[in-house]
Design an enzyme around this catalytic site. Structure first.
Site, mmCIF file in Angstrom:
data_model
loop_
_atom_site.group_PDB
_atom_site.id
_atom_site.type_symbol
_atom_site.label_atom_id
_atom_site.label_comp_id
_atom_site.label_asym_id
_atom_site.label_seq_id
_atom_site.Cartn_x
_atom_site.Cartn_y
_atom_site.Cartn_z
ATOM 1 N N THR A 130 -4.381 8.890 -6.411
ATOM 2 C CA THR A 130 -4.829 8.299 -5.153
ATOM 3 C C THR A 130 -6.325 7.979 -5.238
ATOM 4 O O THR A 130 -6.934 8.035 -6.308
ATOM 5 C CB THR A 130 -4.463 9.206 -3.960
ATOM 6 O OG1 THR A 130 -4.726 8.520 -2.742
ATOM 7 C CG2 THR A 130 -5.207 10.520 -4.001
ATOM 8 N N LYS A 170 -6.661 4.607 -8.355
ATOM 9 C CA LYS A 170 -5.429 3.833 -8.498
ATOM 10 C C LYS A 170 -5.571 2.641 -9.443
ATOM 11 O O LYS A 170 -4.626 2.293 -10.158
ATOM 12 C CB LYS A 170 -4.935 3.363 -7.133
ATOM 13 C CG LYS A 170 -4.403 4.489 -6.268
ATOM 14 C CD LYS A 170 -3.808 3.957 -4.983
ATOM 15 C CE LYS A 170 -3.219 5.092 -4.168
ATOM 16 N NZ LYS A 170 -2.523 4.602 -2.956
ATOM 17 N N ASN A 181 -0.004 4.459 -8.726
ATOM 18 C CA ASN A 181 -0.154 5.655 -7.893
ATOM 19 C C ASN A 181 0.617 6.854 -8.426
ATOM 20 O O ASN A 181 0.645 7.898 -7.787
ATOM 21 C CB ASN A 181 0.197 5.370 -6.429
ATOM 22 C CG ASN A 181 1.690 5.305 -6.157
ATOM 23 O OD1 ASN A 181 2.493 5.025 -7.050
ATOM 24 N ND2 ASN A 181 2.080 5.543 -4.919
ATOM 25 N N ASP A 231 3.489 2.627 -3.562
ATOM 26 C CA ASP A 231 2.845 2.523 -2.250
ATOM 27 C C ASP A 231 3.635 1.599 -1.329
ATOM 28 O O ASP A 231 3.927 1.935 -0.184
ATOM 29 C CB ASP A 231 1.416 1.994 -2.396
ATOM 30 C CG ASP A 231 0.450 3.032 -2.928
ATOM 31 O OD1 ASP A 231 0.550 4.199 -2.514
ATOM 32 O OD2 ASP A 231 -0.395 2.678 -3.757
ATOM 33 N N ALA A 265 -7.122 -5.013 0.748
ATOM 34 C CA ALA A 265 -6.566 -5.634 -0.451
ATOM 35 C C ALA A 265 -6.873 -4.796 -1.682
ATOM 36 O O ALA A 265 -7.004 -5.317 -2.785
ATOM 37 C CB ALA A 265 -7.135 -7.053 -0.626
ATOM 38 N N GLY A 267 -6.081 -0.951 -3.928
ATOM 39 C CA GLY A 267 -4.966 -0.455 -4.731
ATOM 40 C C GLY A 267 -3.672 -0.322 -3.964
ATOM 41 O O GLY A 267 -2.620 -0.822 -4.392
ATOM 42 N N ALA A 268 -3.712 0.354 -2.811
ATOM 43 C CA ALA A 268 -2.499 0.504 -2.011
ATOM 44 C C ALA A 268 -2.121 -0.809 -1.348
ATOM 45 O O ALA A 268 -0.943 -1.171 -1.262
ATOM 46 C CB ALA A 268 -2.696 1.592 -0.957
ATOM 47 N N GLY A 272 0.695 7.288 9.376
ATOM 48 C CA GLY A 272 0.613 7.231 7.930
ATOM 49 C C GLY A 272 1.549 8.166 7.202
ATOM 50 O O GLY A 272 1.952 7.901 6.067
#
Length: 272
Positions: A68, A72, A93, A110, A135, A137-138, A245
């Site tokens: 995380t 990532k 991830n 993700d 915009a 990694g996740a 989340g």
């Protein structure tokens, strides 16, 4: 189950790491299901990432590592093989070690975890106008999965505009029929708004002006924070539907567990 010499270790790396909730949730399911596995957090600063991965390479009882913020994208060069989604979005991830070949295999769940969480709460993305903030990694993986679910339109906003432009172009190349473009962080007129950034993780900042949210909009978080984020609280006051989340995290944990060889029952995954 008690930890023994047969227990398989699942690591999670981050910087900082105190906020992570994956160990609590994974371990609750493993305990209920009597799986010989335990998830352990590791605080790995970016300069030590390569050294740490090299040191872990020989651990025979290491099933894999959840990855995380902020690793990532940085972990990608250390992978010998990556899944198609991880390659397309340029972000990983989770990694697992093939001890016979000594290869690191990287994947990204993700986006799949986000979609699974949305569906589990009775919502749909098909045919919806979606605004995504972030915009990174996740966000890359989430954007891909949102389009794969049949969203009518996806607008990507990012503080660094060039990243939103690049991601939209990348997605358009991969999915020519999709309606995707960069845009502003203005939620008016959207059916679904998604925060794919870390904004709101440690304070009450918001990734957009919540006063512009339309009542009835589904507002989704990638951030897991006890008591909810400031964005979700403001959205609820505006009459929006809110999606926490942890629902994305639950979906991720199931997919990550499967990638590492564990079939976890989503109903047994612990609370944050």
């Amino acid at each position: 189950m008690p930890i023994t010499g047969l227990t398989q270790i699942v690591g999670i790396i981050a910087d900082p790491v105190a906020h992570v909730r994956t160990p609590q949730m994974f371990n609750a399911a493993a305990q209920h299901m009597s799986l010989p596995a335990v998830c352990v957090p590791f605080h790995v600063p970016p300069p030590q990432l390569g050294v740490w991965l090299t040191a872990c390479a020989g651990l025979r009882n290491l099933s894999g590592i959840v990855v995380t913020i902020p690793h990532k994208e940085a972990v990608l060069p250390f992978c010998d093989v990556v899944t198609d989604i991880a390659r397309m979005v340029g972000s990983v991830n989770v990694v697992r070690r093939e001890h016979d070949t000594r290869r690191w295999i990287g994947g990204n769940f993700d986006g799949q975890g986000f979609v699974a969480g949305v569906k589990a709460q009775g919502h749909t993305l098909a045919g919806k106008r979606v605004l995504q903030i972030g915009a990174g990694g996740a966000g890359k993986s989430m954007a891909y999965s949102i389009l794969a679910e049949g969203a009518a339109e996806l607008v990507i906003a990012n503080r660094a505009t060039e990243k939103a432009v690049a991601l939209a172009a990348q997605l358009k190349r991969a999915m020519p029929e999709a309606s995707v473009r960069p845009g502003e962080a203005d939620p008016r007129g959207f059916d679904v708004v998604v925060n794919a950034t870390s904004v709101g993780l440690t304070d009450d900042s918001k990734p957009l002006d919540a006063n512009r949210l339309d009542a009835g909009t589904l507002v989704c978080e990638a951030v897991v924070r006890e008591g909810g984020t400031a964005l979700l609280k403001a959205a609820a006051e505006r009459g929006c539907l809110v999606h926490r989340g942890e629902w994305m995290l639950r979906g991720q944990i199931v997919e990550i567990g499967r990638f590492l060889g564990f079939e976890l029952d989503a109903s047994l995954i612990g609370d944050v």
